[in-house]
Motif scaffolding. Sequence first.
Motif, PDB file in Angstrom:
ATOM      1  N   MET A 136      36.415  31.227  31.930  1.00  0.00           N
ATOM      2  CA  MET A 136      36.766  32.622  32.164  1.00  0.00           C
ATOM      3  C   MET A 136      37.197  32.786  33.616  1.00  0.00           C
ATOM      4  O   MET A 136      36.545  32.292  34.526  1.00  0.00           O
ATOM      5  CB  MET A 136      35.570  33.516  31.860  1.00  0.00           C
ATOM      6  N   THR A 137      38.291  33.486  33.840  1.00  0.00           N
ATOM      7  CA  THR A 137      38.810  33.710  35.173  1.00  0.00           C
ATOM      8  C   THR A 137      38.091  34.882  35.819  1.00  0.00           C
ATOM      9  O   THR A 137      37.903  35.928  35.200  1.00  0.00           O
ATOM     10  CB  THR A 137      40.326  34.004  35.104  1.00  0.00           C
ATOM     11  N   ALA A 138      37.704  34.704  37.068  1.00  0.00           N
ATOM     12  CA  ALA A 138      36.993  35.755  37.790  1.00  0.00           C
ATOM     13  C   ALA A 138      37.935  36.904  38.126  1.00  0.00           C
ATOM     14  O   ALA A 138      39.140  36.716  38.296  1.00  0.00           O
ATOM     15  CB  ALA A 138      36.404  35.177  39.072  1.00  0.00           C
ATOM     16  N   ALA A 139      37.360  38.088  38.232  1.00  0.00           N
ATOM     17  CA  ALA A 139      38.141  39.253  38.659  1.00  0.00           C
ATOM     18  C   ALA A 139      38.580  39.040  40.101  1.00  0.00           C
ATOM     19  O   ALA A 139      37.956  38.295  40.861  1.00  0.00           O
ATOM     20  CB  ALA A 139      37.302  40.511  38.542  1.00  0.00           C
ATOM     21  N   HIS A 140      39.637  39.674  40.481  1.00  0.00           N
ATOM     22  CA  HIS A 140      40.173  39.522  41.825  1.00  0.00           C
ATOM     23  C   HIS A 140      39.353  40.343  42.819  1.00  0.00           C
ATOM     24  O   HIS A 140      38.994  41.489  42.531  1.00  0.00           O
ATOM     25  CB  HIS A 140      41.638  39.965  41.857  1.00  0.00           C
ATOM     26  N   VAL A 198      42.997  41.900  36.216  1.00  0.00           N
ATOM     27  CA  VAL A 198      43.554  41.566  37.523  1.00  0.00           C
ATOM     28  C   VAL A 198      42.866  40.263  37.905  1.00  0.00           C
ATOM     29  O   VAL A 198      41.635  40.205  37.944  1.00  0.00           O
ATOM     30  CB  VAL A 198      43.250  42.648  38.586  1.00  0.00           C
ATOM     31  N   ARG A 199      43.668  39.233  38.153  1.00  0.00           N
ATOM     32  CA  ARG A 199      43.029  37.965  38.475  1.00  0.00           C
ATOM     33  C   ARG A 199      43.833  37.200  39.525  1.00  0.00           C
ATOM     34  O   ARG A 199      45.053  37.363  39.623  1.00  0.00           O
ATOM     35  CB  ARG A 199      42.808  37.135  37.232  1.00  0.00           C
ATOM     36  N   PRO A 200      43.127  36.379  40.290  1.00  0.00           N
ATOM     37  CA  PRO A 200      43.805  35.593  41.333  1.00  0.00           C
ATOM     38  C   PRO A 200      44.653  34.488  40.718  1.00  0.00           C
ATOM     39  O   PRO A 200      44.304  33.917  39.688  1.00  0.00           O
ATOM     40  CB  PRO A 200      42.649  35.008  42.144  1.00  0.00           C
ATOM     41  N   MET A 201      45.771  34.212  41.362  1.00  0.00           N
ATOM     42  CA  MET A 201      46.629  33.107  40.941  1.00  0.00           C
ATOM     43  C   MET A 201      46.629  32.009  42.006  1.00  0.00           C
ATOM     44  O   MET A 201      46.715  30.843  41.679  1.00  0.00           O
ATOM     45  CB  MET A 201      48.063  33.600  40.710  1.00  0.00           C
ATOM     46  N   ALA A 202      46.579  32.423  43.262  1.00  0.00           N
ATOM     47  CA  ALA A 202      46.567  31.531  44.422  1.00  0.00           C
ATOM     48  C   ALA A 202      46.144  32.405  45.601  1.00  0.00           C
ATOM     49  O   ALA A 202      46.118  33.638  45.469  1.00  0.00           O
ATOM     50  CB  ALA A 202      47.953  30.934  44.655  1.00  0.00           C
ATOM     51  N   PRO A 203      45.818  31.827  46.733  1.00  0.00           N
ATOM     52  CA  PRO A 203      45.469  32.677  47.880  1.00  0.00           C
ATOM     53  C   PRO A 203      46.590  33.691  48.174  1.00  0.00           C
ATOM     54  O   PRO A 203      47.760  33.317  48.287  1.00  0.00           O
ATOM     55  CB  PRO A 203      45.296  31.680  49.029  1.00  0.00           C
TER      56      PRO A 203
END
Length: 154
Positions: A1-5, A77-82
Motif C-alpha cells: 500500500m502506498t503511503a499518503a503524501h 494523493v501519493r508520492p511518486m519521487a521527491p
Amino acid sequence: MTAAHPEDARIRALYAAFLDGWNRRSGAAVAAGFADDGDIIGFDGSHHRGRLSIAADLRQVFGSHQTAAYVGIVRSVRPMAPGVAVLLAHAGMIPPGENDFDPQLHTVHTLVAVDEGGGRWRISLLQATPAAWHQHPDAREALTEELRGLLAPQ
C-alpha cells in the motif's frame, strides 16, 4: 500500500483551486495553479501547454460557449519521487442550465504536482480521461450517486 503524501492538503487545495477556476470560467484562475511549462489534456483530447497558453486558450473556450461545472472527489494523493506527487480524482459535470450530472461527462482526473521549492506546489500535468466504464455501468451510476450526495443539503 502506498503511503499518503506528506503535502496531501496542499495538493488537494491545488486541485480544488483548479475546479474553482474552471467553475468560475476563468482561464487565468485555472492557469494560476500550473507550472510555467505545465500541460492540460482535456476530456476531448485537446492539449494546452504552458501556463500562459493555458490561460489564453481557456479564456477563448470560456468566452465562446458555456461550459459544464465540475464537482470532484479526490481518491488519492501519493508520492511518486521527491518533490513529485500524483492526485487521482473522479469528477462529474453539471451542464449549463441543469442541476444534475450528465453521466456521459464523468471523468477521471490525473494531476501530477511538482514542488517548485519552499512548499510551492504547481500542476505539471492535468489529464481528464472519460470515465465511460463501458463494461461496468454500475460504476458510472455509483459515481453519479456519490456526486449527487455532495450536492444534497446537509
